[in-house]
Design a protein around this motif. Structure first.
Motif, PDB file in Angstrom:
ATOM      1  N   LEU A 104       0.834  -1.187   0.000  1.00  0.00           N
ATOM      2  CA  LEU A 104       0.000   0.000   0.000  1.00  0.00           C
ATOM      3  C   LEU A 104       0.871   1.240   0.000  1.00  0.00           C
ATOM      4  N   ALA A 105       0.323   2.297  -0.511  1.00  0.00           N
ATOM      5  CA  ALA A 105       1.059   3.564  -0.523  1.00  0.00           C
ATOM      6  C   ALA A 105       1.229   4.071   0.903  1.00  0.00           C
ATOM      7  N   ALA A 106       2.335   4.715   1.159  1.00  0.00           N
ATOM      8  CA  ALA A 106       2.600   5.341   2.450  1.00  0.00           C
ATOM      9  C   ALA A 106       3.063   6.762   2.166  1.00  0.00           C
ATOM     10  N   PRO A 107       2.121   7.650   1.835  1.00  0.00           N
ATOM     11  CA  PRO A 107       2.527   9.003   1.449  1.00  0.00           C
ATOM     12  C   PRO A 107       3.218   9.737   2.584  1.00  0.00           C
ATOM     13  N   VAL A 108       4.235  10.502   2.224  1.00  0.00           N
ATOM     14  CA  VAL A 108       4.973  11.328   3.181  1.00  0.00           C
ATOM     15  C   VAL A 108       4.726  12.775   2.801  1.00  0.00           C
ATOM     16  N   SER A 112       6.590  21.495   3.305  1.00  0.00           N
ATOM     17  CA  SER A 112       5.993  22.434   2.351  1.00  0.00           C
ATOM     18  C   SER A 112       4.530  22.115   2.064  1.00  0.00           C
ATOM     19  N   GLY A 113       4.072  20.916   2.476  1.00  0.00           N
ATOM     20  CA  GLY A 113       2.709  20.500   2.203  1.00  0.00           C
ATOM     21  C   GLY A 113       2.593  19.602   0.981  1.00  0.00           C
ATOM     22  N   TYR A 114       3.653  19.487   0.207  1.00  0.00           N
ATOM     23  CA  TYR A 114       3.655  18.613  -0.958  1.00  0.00           C
ATOM     24  C   TYR A 114       3.967  17.184  -0.534  1.00  0.00           C
ATOM     25  N   LEU A 115       3.571  16.223  -1.372  1.00  0.00           N
ATOM     26  CA  LEU A 115       3.929  14.834  -1.108  1.00  0.00           C
ATOM     27  C   LEU A 115       5.369  14.597  -1.567  1.00  0.00           C
ATOM     28  N   ALA A 116       6.104  13.846  -0.762  1.00  0.00           N
ATOM     29  CA  ALA A 116       7.492  13.537  -1.098  1.00  0.00           C
ATOM     30  C   ALA A 116       7.543  12.530  -2.243  1.00  0.00           C
ATOM     31  N   ASP A 117       8.595  12.595  -3.044  1.00  0.00           N
ATOM     32  CA  ASP A 117       8.796  11.612  -4.096  1.00  0.00           C
ATOM     33  C   ASP A 117       9.098  10.257  -3.462  1.00  0.00           C
ATOM     34  N   THR A 118       8.679   9.201  -4.136  1.00  0.00           N
ATOM     35  CA  THR A 118       9.006   7.859  -3.684  1.00  0.00           C
ATOM     36  C   THR A 118      10.485   7.606  -3.996  1.00  0.00           C
TER      37      THR A 118
END
Length: 124
Positions: A104-108, A112-118
């Motif tokens: 499953l995705a584990a968004p970080v 800054s409020g943006y999602l980190a790159d995988t």
């Protein structure tokens, strides 16, 4: 040789070109982060919750609004019961669709409020 001086039509075309370029610069979108007049979010950072299904969970505000909406529909003339009278169209009419069986995705969420790159994206 000498070249002929610019005509009035040439000068008019130059003035129109400069005016058009100036209007394009002035009309640049204001959503670029570097724009000094762009709106800036000062609220709390997002804390997305990934459900076992892989979807993001509703925020408490969205869950409350959905419940209020369902209650309003239920109290409407004729009533409304979720699952009755509404049947969603099948997602795939051409056989079974591939399913994701990976992790499953584990968004970080970055400061800054943006999602980190995988890591896979960073490695590119």
């Amino acid at each position: 040789g000498q070249s002929a001086p610019p005509s009035h039509a040439d000068m008019y075309a130059l003035v129109v070109l400069v005016a058009a370029l100036a209007s394009l610069v002035h009309a640049a979108p204001s959503y670029y982060p570097a724009a000094p007049h762009a709106p800036v979010w000062h609220g709390p950072l997002a804390a997305p919750v990934v459900l076992p299904s892989g979807y993001l969970a509703d925020t408490p505000e969205v869950a409350a609004l959905k419940a209020a909406h369902s209650a309003a529909l239920a109290s409407a003339p004729g009533g409304y019961a979720p699952g009755h009278g509404y049947v969603p169209a099948p997602v795939a009419a051409h056989g079974p669709q591939p399913q994701w069986h990976g992790p499953l995705a584990a968004p970080v969420v970055l400061p800054s409020g943006y999602l980190a790159d995988t890591p896979d994206v960073v490695a590119l």
